[in-house]
Design a protein around this motif. Sequence first.
Motif, short mmCIF file in Angstrom:
data_model
loop_
_atom_site.label_atom_id
_atom_site.label_comp_id
_atom_site.label_asym_id
_atom_site.label_seq_id
_atom_site.Cartn_x
_atom_site.Cartn_y
_atom_site.Cartn_z
N LEU A 294 5.64 2.89 0.83
CA LEU A 294 4.79 3.26 1.96
C LEU A 294 4.88 4.77 2.14
N THR B 279 2.80 2.70 11.25
CA THR B 279 3.85 2.68 10.24
C THR B 279 4.64 1.38 10.29
N THR C 269 2.42 -1.59 8.95
CA THR C 269 2.17 -1.52 7.51
C THR C 269 3.46 -1.79 6.74
N TYR D 76 -0.01 4.70 5.22
CA TYR D 76 0.60 4.11 6.42
C TYR D 76 -0.41 3.53 7.39
N VAL E 185 -2.87 1.32 7.33
CA VAL E 185 -3.55 0.06 7.00
C VAL E 185 -2.73 -1.10 7.55
N PRO E 186 -2.54 -1.18 8.86
CA PRO E 186 -1.60 -2.15 9.44
C PRO E 186 -2.02 -3.60 9.27
N ARG F 273 -9.08 2.02 6.50
CA ARG F 273 -7.97 2.78 7.07
C ARG F 273 -8.32 3.12 8.51
N TRP G 33 -0.18 -7.09 12.35
CA TRP G 33 -0.40 -5.82 13.04
C TRP G 33 -0.04 -5.88 14.52
#
Length: 206
Positions: free
Chosen positions: A12, A35, A38, A102, A104-105, A179, A196
Motif C-alpha cells: 500500500l 489508509t 484500504t 491508498y 481505494v477503500p 479513486r 470501508w
Amino acid sequence: MAASNDRRVVVLVVPGTPSWAPPGRTPTAWHHALTEDTYELLADLAQVDVAVAVAAGDESSLAAIRDLTWPGTPVYAVSGANPVLEAIELAGPAAAVVAVSYDVPDLPGLLIGKLFRALGSADIAVTPATDGSLAAIGVNLPIASWVQDAAPTFDSTLAELEAVKPRRHAVAIGPGWHRLRSAADLAQLDPGLEGWDATRSLLRRP
C-alpha cells in the motif's frame, strides 16, 4: 513465509502528507480513514504478504501509519521521486508485487488477484481508475528494464504505458475501479458494498 521465487506481496503506497478532505472533515482524519480501509482490505487477502510504503513522509507520519496496521506489517519510507517503483523494489524479494494507491477503500480484493494472474504473461498489470489514472500497479521482479524506464506512478495513464511497451502483451489491463481524489468522487461509493468502515463512519458524522 513463501520462498522469494513464489512469494507475492501487496504494498500500500500512502502519501506522507494529507492533501484534501470532504467538506467538514480534516485532511488528516480523511487521509487516515482511507489508509485504514484500504490496508484492511489488503490485509484480508489470502496467500499474499502486505507492506505499507509512506511516500515523502517523516517519522511522525510513519508512526501514524503504523498505528493503523497489524503488528508485524512492514511500514517503510520511500521518496517522492517515484514512490511506486521504489515501494515495489523494497517490498521484495518476491516473484511479483502489486502496489495499491491508498485512496481505494472499497476496492474489491478480487481485482488484486486478477493483477497477479495477469503477471503470468505480462511485465506489468494495472487497474485503471475512472479519472484516467491508475489505482493499482503490479509488476514481476526483477522489474523489466522498459518498465523501469517508463517509471509508472498512480498518476500515469494507460496510453503512456501502451506507447512504450516492447511487445503486444507486455501490459495487462485489469477491470477498472475508482479513486477518491475529490469530493465529486464520493458519488462513486456504493453504500451496499461491505467494508470501508472508517471512511463510511467519517462521512456519516455531522
